[in-house]
Design a protein around this motif. Structure first.
Motif, mmCIF file in Angstrom:
data_model
loop_
_atom_site.group_PDB
_atom_site.id
_atom_site.type_symbol
_atom_site.label_atom_id
_atom_site.label_comp_id
_atom_site.label_asym_id
_atom_site.label_seq_id
_atom_site.Cartn_x
_atom_site.Cartn_y
_atom_site.Cartn_z
ATOM 1 N N ARG A 43 0.825 -1.206 0.000
ATOM 2 C CA ARG A 43 0.000 0.000 0.000
ATOM 3 C C ARG A 43 0.860 1.258 0.000
ATOM 4 N NH1 ARG A 43 -5.181 -0.353 3.836
ATOM 5 N NH2 ARG A 43 -6.510 -0.362 2.027
ATOM 6 N N VAL A 44 1.947 1.228 0.744
ATOM 7 C CA VAL A 44 2.832 2.389 0.790
ATOM 8 C C VAL A 44 3.462 2.623 -0.582
ATOM 9 C CG1 VAL A 44 4.975 3.286 1.783
ATOM 10 C CG2 VAL A 44 3.290 2.200 3.260
ATOM 11 N N GLU A 45 3.911 1.547 -1.230
ATOM 12 C CA GLU A 45 4.500 1.680 -2.564
ATOM 13 C C GLU A 45 3.480 2.219 -3.563
ATOM 14 O OE1 GLU A 45 7.643 1.329 -3.515
ATOM 15 O OE2 GLU A 45 8.181 0.935 -1.430
ATOM 16 N N ALA A 46 2.247 1.758 -3.483
ATOM 17 C CA ALA A 46 1.195 2.244 -4.386
ATOM 18 C C ALA A 46 0.918 3.726 -4.134
ATOM 19 C CB ALA A 46 -0.079 1.429 -4.210
ATOM 20 N N GLU A 47 0.919 4.129 -2.880
ATOM 21 C CA GLU A 47 0.681 5.534 -2.555
ATOM 22 C C GLU A 47 1.834 6.406 -3.064
ATOM 23 O OE1 GLU A 47 -0.097 8.285 1.405
ATOM 24 O OE2 GLU A 47 -0.341 6.111 1.531
ATOM 25 N N ILE A 48 3.054 5.933 -2.927
ATOM 26 C CA ILE A 48 4.213 6.674 -3.437
ATOM 27 C C ILE A 48 4.125 6.802 -4.961
ATOM 28 C CG2 ILE A 48 6.720 6.557 -3.772
ATOM 29 C CD1 ILE A 48 6.870 5.345 -0.941
ATOM 30 N N ARG A 49 3.747 5.721 -5.643
ATOM 31 C CA ARG A 49 3.627 5.753 -7.099
ATOM 32 C C ARG A 49 2.569 6.756 -7.540
ATOM 33 N NH1 ARG A 49 0.030 3.517 -9.883
ATOM 34 N NH2 ARG A 49 -0.524 1.939 -8.353
ATOM 35 N N ARG A 50 1.399 6.733 -6.877
ATOM 36 C CA ARG A 50 0.332 7.685 -7.222
ATOM 37 C C ARG A 50 0.775 9.124 -6.969
ATOM 38 N NH1 ARG A 50 -3.007 3.943 -4.641
ATOM 39 N NH2 ARG A 50 -3.078 5.260 -2.802
#
Length: 81
Positions: A43-50
């Motif tokens: 989830r953290v990686e997805a938030e960083i990507r967004r």
């Protein structure tokens, strides 16, 4: 005369209920709000990507506003959740 005690009694009842239902649980660190979602690495990686996609989009828009002749050939993608 009976109406005079009704307002202070209702106020005292509201204050007592507020203390019992909200203030006391918050003081014990239980809280009244919803539980926070679990923060996994995915989830953290997805938030960083967004966030990076949004930053790129904002930079592209700022560049177009600053110099319309330097607009990219293809517009930035829209951000998807």
């Amino acid at each position: 005369m009976t109406g005079l005690w009704l307002v202070p009694a209702a106020t005292a009842l509201a204050a007592a209920l507020t203390y019992v239902c909200c203030i006391r649980p918050m003081r014990r660190h239980d809280g009244c709000g919803p539980a926070t979602p679990e923060r996994t690495e995915k989830r953290v990686e997805a938030e960083i990507r967004r966030t990076r996609e949004e930053l790129d989009l904002l930079r592209a828009r700022a560049a177009v506003k600053a110099d319309p002749a330097a607009a990219p050939e293809r517009g930035p993608e829209t951000i998807r959740p």
